[in-house]
Design a protein around this motif. Sequence first.
Motif, PDB file in Angstrom:
ATOM      1  N   PRO A 133       1.458  -1.276   0.313  1.00 53.67           N
ATOM      2  CA  PRO A 133       0.404   0.273   0.267  1.00 53.67           C
ATOM      3  C   PRO A 133       0.662   1.336  -0.500  1.00 53.67           C
ATOM      4  CG  PRO A 133      -1.077  -1.403   1.750  1.00 53.67           C
ATOM      5  CD  PRO A 133       0.385  -1.953   0.822  1.00 53.67           C
ATOM      6  N   ALA A 134       1.957   1.203   0.166  1.00 53.49           N
ATOM      7  CA  ALA A 134       2.703   2.616   0.938  1.00 53.49           C
ATOM      8  C   ALA A 134       3.408   2.640  -0.561  1.00 53.49           C
ATOM      9  CB  ALA A 134       3.930   2.564   1.478  1.00 53.49           C
ATOM     10  N   PHE A 135       3.457   1.654  -1.801  1.00 50.68           N
ATOM     11  CA  PHE A 135       4.303   1.966  -2.654  1.00 50.68           C
ATOM     12  C   PHE A 135       3.360   2.503  -3.310  1.00 50.68           C
ATOM     13  CE2 PHE A 135       5.225   0.971  -7.414  1.00 50.68           C
ATOM     14  CZ  PHE A 135       5.817   1.213  -7.441  1.00 50.68           C
ATOM     15  N   ARG A 136       2.170   2.070  -3.570  1.00 49.86           N
ATOM     16  CA  ARG A 136       0.888   2.899  -4.302  1.00 49.86           C
ATOM     17  C   ARG A 136       0.263   4.304  -4.429  1.00 49.86           C
ATOM     18  NH1 ARG A 136      -0.609  -2.913  -3.776  1.00 49.86           N
ATOM     19  NH2 ARG A 136      -2.035  -2.271  -1.758  1.00 49.86           N
ATOM     20  N   ARG A 137       0.547   4.176  -2.977  1.00 48.94           N
ATOM     21  CA  ARG A 137       0.400   6.209  -2.593  1.00 48.94           C
ATOM     22  C   ARG A 137       2.093   6.772  -2.848  1.00 48.94           C
ATOM     23  NH1 ARG A 137       0.872   5.544   3.200  1.00 48.94           N
ATOM     24  NH2 ARG A 137       0.009   7.693   2.929  1.00 48.94           N
ATOM     25  N   ARG A 138       3.073   5.975  -3.390  1.00 51.10           N
ATOM     26  CA  ARG A 138       4.021   6.985  -3.529  1.00 51.10           C
ATOM     27  C   ARG A 138       4.663   8.009  -2.325  1.00 51.10           C
ATOM     28  NH1 ARG A 138       4.883   7.295  -8.780  1.00 51.10           N
ATOM     29  NH2 ARG A 138       5.618   9.993  -8.367  1.00 51.10           N
ATOM     30  N   VAL A 139       4.761   6.698  -1.747  1.00 53.36           N
ATOM     31  CA  VAL A 139       5.437   7.223  -0.037  1.00 53.36           C
ATOM     32  C   VAL A 139       6.584   7.800  -0.492  1.00 53.36           C
ATOM     33  CG1 VAL A 139       5.789   6.969   2.225  1.00 53.36           C
ATOM     34  CG2 VAL A 139       3.818   6.250   1.166  1.00 53.36           C
ATOM     35  N   PRO A 140       7.314   8.473  -0.370  1.00 48.35           N
ATOM     36  CA  PRO A 140       8.826   9.151  -0.714  1.00 48.35           C
ATOM     37  C   PRO A 140      10.248   8.085   0.183  1.00 48.35           C
ATOM     38  CG  PRO A 140       7.408  11.069   0.665  1.00 48.35           C
ATOM     39  CD  PRO A 140       6.824   9.452   0.632  1.00 48.35           C
ATOM     40  N   VAL A 141      10.834   7.445   0.386  1.00 44.07           N
ATOM     41  CA  VAL A 141      12.068   6.795   0.379  1.00 44.07           C
ATOM     42  C   VAL A 141      12.925   7.368   0.049  1.00 44.07           C
ATOM     43  CG1 VAL A 141      12.829   4.046  -0.017  1.00 44.07           C
ATOM     44  CG2 VAL A 141      10.151   4.554  -0.397  1.00 44.07           C
ATOM     45  N   PHE A 142      14.742   7.057   1.705  1.00 46.98           N
ATOM     46  CA  PHE A 142      15.290   7.814   1.858  1.00 46.98           C
ATOM     47  C   PHE A 142      16.037   6.262   2.353  1.00 46.98           C
ATOM     48  CE2 PHE A 142      18.879   9.254   3.985  1.00 46.98           C
ATOM     49  CZ  PHE A 142      19.550   9.845   3.132  1.00 46.98           C
ATOM     50  N   PHE A 143      17.436   6.612   1.284  1.00 44.50           N
ATOM     51  CA  PHE A 143      18.208   5.760   1.382  1.00 44.50           C
ATOM     52  C   PHE A 143      19.168   6.160   1.775  1.00 44.50           C
ATOM     53  CE2 PHE A 143      15.624   3.827  -1.726  1.00 44.50           C
ATOM     54  CZ  PHE A 143      15.088   2.141  -1.069  1.00 44.50           C
ATOM     55  N   GLY A 144      19.908   5.939   2.827  1.00 44.39           N
ATOM     56  CA  GLY A 144      21.700   6.430   2.745  1.00 44.39           C
ATOM     57  C   GLY A 144      22.563   5.199   3.170  1.00 44.39           C
ATOM     58  N   GLN A 145      23.611   5.364   2.600  1.00 43.63           N
ATOM     59  CA  GLN A 145      24.541   3.947   2.700  1.00 43.63           C
ATOM     60  C   GLN A 145      25.577   4.701   2.850  1.00 43.63           C
ATOM     61  OE1 GLN A 145      22.444   0.991   2.734  1.00 43.63           O
ATOM     62  NE2 GLN A 145      23.477  -0.429   2.661  1.00 43.63           N
ATOM     63  N   GLY A 146      26.297   3.490   3.524  1.00 42.42           N
ATOM     64  CA  GLY A 146      27.957   3.985   3.262  1.00 42.42           C
ATOM     65  C   GLY A 146      28.995   2.478   2.091  1.00 42.42           C
ATOM     66  N   SER A 147      29.815   3.538   1.528  1.00 43.31           N
ATOM     67  CA  SER A 147      30.794   2.487   0.184  1.00 43.31           C
ATOM     68  C   SER A 147      30.687   1.420   0.762  1.00 43.31           C
ATOM     69  CB  SER A 147      30.742   3.579  -0.523  1.00 43.31           C
ATOM     70  OG  SER A 147      32.207   3.835   0.263  1.00 43.31           O
ATOM     71  N   HIS A 148      31.004   1.146   2.155  1.00 41.53           N
ATOM     72  CA  HIS A 148      31.842  -0.005   2.409  1.00 41.53           C
ATOM     73  C   HIS A 148      31.536  -0.905   3.654  1.00 41.53           C
ATOM     74  CE1 HIS A 148      36.068   2.030   1.284  1.00 41.53           C
ATOM     75  NE2 HIS A 148      35.755   1.568   0.348  1.00 41.53           N
ATOM     76  N   ASP A 149      29.733  -0.509   3.405  1.00 43.50           N
ATOM     77  CA  ASP A 149      29.749  -1.119   4.329  1.00 43.50           C
ATOM     78  C   ASP A 149      29.150  -2.616   4.297  1.00 43.50           C
ATOM     79  OD1 ASP A 149      27.342  -2.349   5.656  1.00 43.50           O
ATOM     80  OD2 ASP A 149      25.513  -1.325   5.668  1.00 43.50           O
ATOM     81  N   VAL A 150      30.212  -3.795   4.875  1.00 45.40           N
ATOM     82  CA  VAL A 150      30.222  -4.981   4.807  1.00 45.40           C
ATOM     83  C   VAL A 150      29.047  -5.966   5.509  1.00 45.40           C
ATOM     84  CG1 VAL A 150      32.540  -4.574   4.629  1.00 45.40           C
ATOM     85  CG2 VAL A 150      31.534  -5.029   6.987  1.00 45.40           C
ATOM     86  N   VAL A 151      27.098  -5.160   5.429  1.00 44.49           N
ATOM     87  CA  VAL A 151      27.112  -5.812   6.503  1.00 44.49           C
ATOM     88  C   VAL A 151      25.748  -5.565   4.950  1.00 44.49           C
ATOM     89  CG1 VAL A 151      24.917  -6.149   7.742  1.00 44.49           C
ATOM     90  CG2 VAL A 151      26.910  -4.898   8.236  1.00 44.49           C
ATOM     91  N   PHE A 152      25.620  -4.645   4.933  1.00 46.73           N
ATOM     92  CA  PHE A 152      23.981  -4.614   3.577  1.00 46.73           C
ATOM     93  C   PHE A 152      25.044  -3.933   2.140  1.00 46.73           C
ATOM     94  CE2 PHE A 152      21.329  -4.805   7.240  1.00 46.73           C
ATOM     95  CZ  PHE A 152      20.181  -6.297   6.817  1.00 46.73           C
ATOM     96  N   PRO A 153      26.060  -5.113   1.391  1.00 48.09           N
ATOM     97  CA  PRO A 153      26.457  -4.331   0.528  1.00 48.09           C
ATOM     98  C   PRO A 153      26.005  -3.173  -0.080  1.00 48.09           C
ATOM     99  CG  PRO A 153      26.797  -6.507  -0.022  1.00 48.09           C
ATOM    100  CD  PRO A 153      25.629  -6.396   1.354  1.00 48.09           C
ATOM    101  N   VAL A 154      26.947  -1.921  -0.579  1.00 51.38           N
ATOM    102  CA  VAL A 154      26.369  -1.060  -1.135  1.00 51.38           C
ATOM    103  C   VAL A 154      25.776  -1.233  -2.685  1.00 51.38           C
ATOM    104  CG1 VAL A 154      28.093   0.343  -2.402  1.00 51.38           C
ATOM    105  CG2 VAL A 154      26.339   1.578  -1.748  1.00 51.38           C
ATOM    106  N   ALA A 155      26.034  -1.651  -3.763  1.00 52.69           N
ATOM    107  CA  ALA A 155      25.567  -1.977  -4.549  1.00 52.69           C
ATOM    108  C   ALA A 155      23.920  -2.836  -4.897  1.00 52.69           C
ATOM    109  CB  ALA A 155      26.566  -2.681  -5.624  1.00 52.69           C
TER     110      ALA A 155
END
Length: 296
Positions: free
Chosen positions: A225-247
């Motif tokens: 439902p959130a996507f259908r409502r076009r709820v804004p999404v912000f991503f902040g990511q470190g380029s050397h994040d080894v837990v959740f890879p930035v790519a």
Amino acid sequence: MFFRLRSFCVLAAATALLSSAAQSQTLTLKPFKDDLFAYPATLSSGDNGAYTVFDYREMRDINARDEVPERRVHAQYTDTGVRKVQQDLSLKTDVGDVKHVAVGKTEGAGIIVLYLHGQGGSRKQGVDDFTFGGNFNRLKNLMAENDGLYLSPDFPDFGDAGAAQVAALIDHYAGQSPGAKIFVACGSMGGALCWKLAARKDTGGRINGLLLLGSLWDETFFSSPAFRRRVPVFFGQGSHDVVFPVANQEAFFRSILKKSKTYPTRFVRFETGTHGTPIRMTDWRGTLNWMLSKAP
């Protein structure tokens, strides 16, 4: 009689306009230590400004900023007077008691921001004044000074039980502040709850923005439902994040734009930053003001 009725109507209309203007004023957060928390230099940008790479340097952004690196920021970055409006509370709900810290207006707030911690965290992480470069202290002050409410809860897990408790917390405070815009920020594994909240009928139809900070992706978002409502999404990511890879997170961000070129989403990459960098470096005021301008 006609004159009095007409005068009353004019007065009522003017009052409504003033009220509307006042309400719109509250939806732009006033500055708080903006010079200290400004983003470092821009290295590159793309996707019509939706994607930005910022320069990040550990020696400058941690060692020079903190009195004790990663434990206590220098005093000029904080204002602990905000603790006067901070409460450690427990909300009884049908899905269990939800312990949480509330900062600001628990009734009649114009904006509500929640922070959902990652693995090994607790409600205390999101209200620590001195860690993460003082960035949580800034968020607390932004809410307190803008008729807002900030919530940092505990929850039992990152699955359905945790999502149910956070949804109950949102339901309660949304009822106390029916005109508030609601934004959910999720750090690291807390992102699993962001996506679950987006997918639920109740919260997916109510929240006004998601912030993923050093976090994960979930393609079920596209059927939410959130996507259908076009709820804004912000991503902040470190380029050397080894837990959740930035790519992986960048690929997910671009898949949103592939679905809709005009979807309100932004990606901030901190070059050389690690897993916790986005929590330290994200500009809360700039990001929330952008979300307020795009919120459904």
